[in-house]
Design a protein around this motif. Structure first.
Motif, mmCIF file in Angstrom:
data_model
loop_
_atom_site.group_PDB
_atom_site.id
_atom_site.type_symbol
_atom_site.label_atom_id
_atom_site.label_comp_id
_atom_site.label_asym_id
_atom_site.label_seq_id
_atom_site.Cartn_x
_atom_site.Cartn_y
_atom_site.Cartn_z
ATOM 1 N N ALA A 40 -15.555 -51.023 54.961
ATOM 2 C CA ALA A 40 -15.012 -50.280 53.826
ATOM 3 C C ALA A 40 -14.419 -48.953 54.262
ATOM 4 N N GLY A 41 -13.325 -48.581 53.631
ATOM 5 C CA GLY A 41 -12.712 -47.286 53.876
ATOM 6 C C GLY A 41 -13.191 -46.258 52.872
ATOM 7 N N ALA A 42 -12.696 -45.033 53.006
ATOM 8 C CA ALA A 42 -13.147 -43.940 52.153
ATOM 9 C C ALA A 42 -12.765 -44.142 50.692
ATOM 10 N N GLN A 43 -11.642 -44.766 50.446
ATOM 11 C CA GLN A 43 -11.222 -45.000 49.063
ATOM 12 C C GLN A 43 -12.183 -45.961 48.362
ATOM 13 N N GLU A 44 -12.609 -46.999 49.075
ATOM 14 C CA GLU A 44 -13.529 -47.976 48.498
ATOM 15 C C GLU A 44 -14.906 -47.372 48.211
ATOM 16 N N LEU A 45 -15.291 -46.368 48.985
ATOM 17 C CA LEU A 45 -16.595 -45.727 48.798
ATOM 18 C C LEU A 45 -16.519 -44.518 47.863
ATOM 19 N N HIS A 46 -15.382 -44.380 47.167
ATOM 20 C CA HIS A 46 -15.198 -43.311 46.168
ATOM 21 C C HIS A 46 -15.315 -41.910 46.776
ATOM 22 N N VAL A 47 -14.906 -41.776 48.031
ATOM 23 C CA VAL A 47 -14.988 -40.474 48.683
ATOM 24 C C VAL A 47 -14.008 -39.481 48.051
ATOM 25 N N TYR A 48 -12.965 -39.987 47.408
ATOM 26 C CA TYR A 48 -12.031 -39.104 46.705
ATOM 27 C C TYR A 48 -12.745 -38.286 45.632
ATOM 28 N N GLU A 49 -13.782 -38.838 45.032
ATOM 29 C CA GLU A 49 -14.553 -38.085 44.040
ATOM 30 C C GLU A 49 -15.285 -36.914 44.689
ATOM 31 N N TYR A 50 -15.750 -37.133 45.899
ATOM 32 C CA TYR A 50 -16.399 -36.049 46.646
ATOM 33 C C TYR A 50 -15.402 -34.926 46.928
ATOM 34 N N VAL A 51 -14.194 -35.289 47.383
ATOM 35 C CA VAL A 51 -13.179 -34.288 47.700
ATOM 36 C C VAL A 51 -12.826 -33.480 46.454
ATOM 37 N N ILE A 52 -12.621 -34.159 45.331
ATOM 38 C CA ILE A 52 -12.279 -33.473 44.079
ATOM 39 C C ILE A 52 -13.427 -32.556 43.652
ATOM 40 N N TRP A 53 -14.658 -33.035 43.764
ATOM 41 C CA TRP A 53 -15.820 -32.237 43.342
ATOM 42 C C TRP A 53 -15.926 -30.958 44.173
ATOM 43 N N ILE A 54 -15.753 -31.083 45.489
ATOM 44 C CA ILE A 54 -15.845 -29.908 46.361
ATOM 45 C C ILE A 54 -14.725 -28.919 46.043
ATOM 46 N N LEU A 55 -13.525 -29.420 45.828
ATOM 47 C CA LEU A 55 -12.405 -28.533 45.507
ATOM 48 C C LEU A 55 -12.656 -27.759 44.214
ATOM 49 N N ASP A 56 -13.141 -28.452 43.200
ATOM 50 C CA ASP A 56 -13.285 -27.821 41.880
ATOM 51 C C ASP A 56 -14.584 -27.053 41.706
ATOM 52 N N HIS A 57 -15.500 -27.173 42.666
ATOM 53 C CA HIS A 57 -16.771 -26.460 42.551
ATOM 54 C C HIS A 57 -16.967 -25.496 43.730
ATOM 55 N N SER A 58 -17.190 -26.018 44.909
ATOM 56 C CA SER A 58 -17.499 -25.153 46.048
ATOM 57 C C SER A 58 -16.332 -24.260 46.454
ATOM 58 N N ILE A 59 -15.120 -24.814 46.528
ATOM 59 C CA ILE A 59 -13.972 -24.056 47.017
ATOM 60 C C ILE A 59 -13.340 -23.217 45.919
ATOM 61 N N ALA A 60 -13.368 -23.697 44.705
ATOM 62 C CA ALA A 60 -12.667 -23.017 43.602
ATOM 63 C C ALA A 60 -13.185 -21.613 43.344
ATOM 64 N N PHE A 61 -14.492 -21.403 43.452
ATOM 65 C CA PHE A 61 -15.067 -20.101 43.077
ATOM 66 C C PHE A 61 -14.566 -18.950 43.958
ATOM 67 N N PRO A 62 -14.643 -19.038 45.286
ATOM 68 C CA PRO A 62 -14.110 -17.912 46.085
ATOM 69 C C PRO A 62 -12.607 -17.742 45.935
ATOM 70 N N VAL A 63 -11.871 -18.839 45.745
ATOM 71 C CA VAL A 63 -10.420 -18.747 45.569
ATOM 72 C C VAL A 63 -10.093 -18.040 44.262
ATOM 73 N N PRO A 166 -21.982 -41.150 49.405
ATOM 74 C CA PRO A 166 -21.724 -42.403 48.677
ATOM 75 C C PRO A 166 -22.996 -43.091 48.189
ATOM 76 N N ALA A 167 -24.121 -42.858 48.869
ATOM 77 C CA ALA A 167 -25.377 -43.517 48.495
ATOM 78 C C ALA A 167 -26.050 -42.869 47.293
ATOM 79 N N TYR A 168 -25.511 -41.762 46.815
ATOM 80 C CA TYR A 168 -26.066 -41.166 45.592
ATOM 81 C C TYR A 168 -25.785 -42.034 44.367
ATOM 82 N N GLY A 169 -24.852 -42.964 44.505
ATOM 83 C CA GLY A 169 -24.602 -43.920 43.433
ATOM 84 C C GLY A 169 -24.225 -43.265 42.116
ATOM 85 N N LYS A 170 -24.948 -43.607 41.054
ATOM 86 C CA LYS A 170 -24.630 -43.100 39.721
ATOM 87 C C LYS A 170 -24.863 -41.607 39.583
ATOM 88 N N THR A 171 -25.609 -41.024 40.520
ATOM 89 C CA THR A 171 -25.918 -39.589 40.411
ATOM 90 C C THR A 171 -24.968 -38.721 41.239
#
Length: 217
Positions: A40-63, A166-171
């Motif tokens: 499986a690649g990153a798209q299949e493991l929903h890694v894009y959700e991780y990238v979006i979450w980090i951008l809008d939470h961790s990175i967004a605040f200092p910016v 990815p193993a966090y599943g529904k959480t």
């Protein structure tokens, strides 16, 4: 996709799905006694959700604090930055393959590029080979942030794919304190990492042999 009770628009999702697919694509490997195995690649493991979450939470605040980016969406601005790079690559006539808008129909020009051309668009952005004046805040006329973000966009898919995320599943989209590992992370299988254990012996340095000399009293 829901992140902390907020719906993420399809344009953002399509853009980052196409990003992580280009960086960690699915592939086939040959296994003894099993045959061909799909990895499986990153798209299949929903890694894009991780990238979006980090951008809008961790990175967004200092910016937001540094660039007065109070009401903006970091993931949306970054998606628009990727589209700007794709537009410039197309304008220069440097794409290798024709545009394809069917794989990610909600996305922009970046999503319509072939995977190899998406990576080339990122390289073009990193080189600042386009007009920064027309970018949205916080990237407008901000070459340092743009170059830093290109490094981040290369790293985050790796972090998300090969971590336990990815193993966090529904959480996985909940706040960190509410996340729970629901199964063994697929990325750990891929790199044959057995998982953390308190029983592993730590490297504590090299053995030092010290010769003590007798001192006459």
């Amino acid at each position: 996709m829901e992140a902390s009770g907020r719906s993420v628009n399809p344009y953002i999702i399509s853009t980052f799905r196409s990003l992580v697919e280009a960086i960690i694509p699915p592939h086939l490997i040959q296994k003894d006694y099993i045959g061909t195995v799909h990895v499986a690649g990153a798209q299949e493991l929903h890694v894009y959700e991780y990238v979006i979450w980090i951008l809008d939470h961790s990175i967004a605040f200092p910016v937001k604090e540094q660039f007065n980016f109070v009401n903006g969406s970091m993931s949306k601005s970054t998606a628009e930055l990727l589209d700007a790079g794709a537009a410039r690559l197309i304008q220069k006539g440097q794409i290798f393959y024709p545009l394809n808008g069917t794989a990610y129909p909600s996305g922009g020009l970046f999503s319509a590029l072939s995977p190899i051309d998406r990576l080339r668009a990122i390289t073009l952005i990193e080189r600042l080979d386009f007009n920064l004046e027309y970018l949205s805040i916080p990237y407008k006329n901000n070459p340092v942030l743009i170059r830093n973000m290109m490094d981040v966009l290369n790293e985050l898919p790796m972090f998300g794919h090969y971590s336990e995320w990815p193993a966090y599943g529904k959480t996985r989209l909940l706040s960190p304190e509410y996340r729970r590992v629901e199964y063994f992370p697929p990325g750990w299988f891929q790199v044959q990492y057995p998982g953390p254990s308190f029983g592993y012996r730590d490297f504590r340095g090299f053995l030092a042999i010290i010769q003590h000399r007798k001192v006459d009293q």
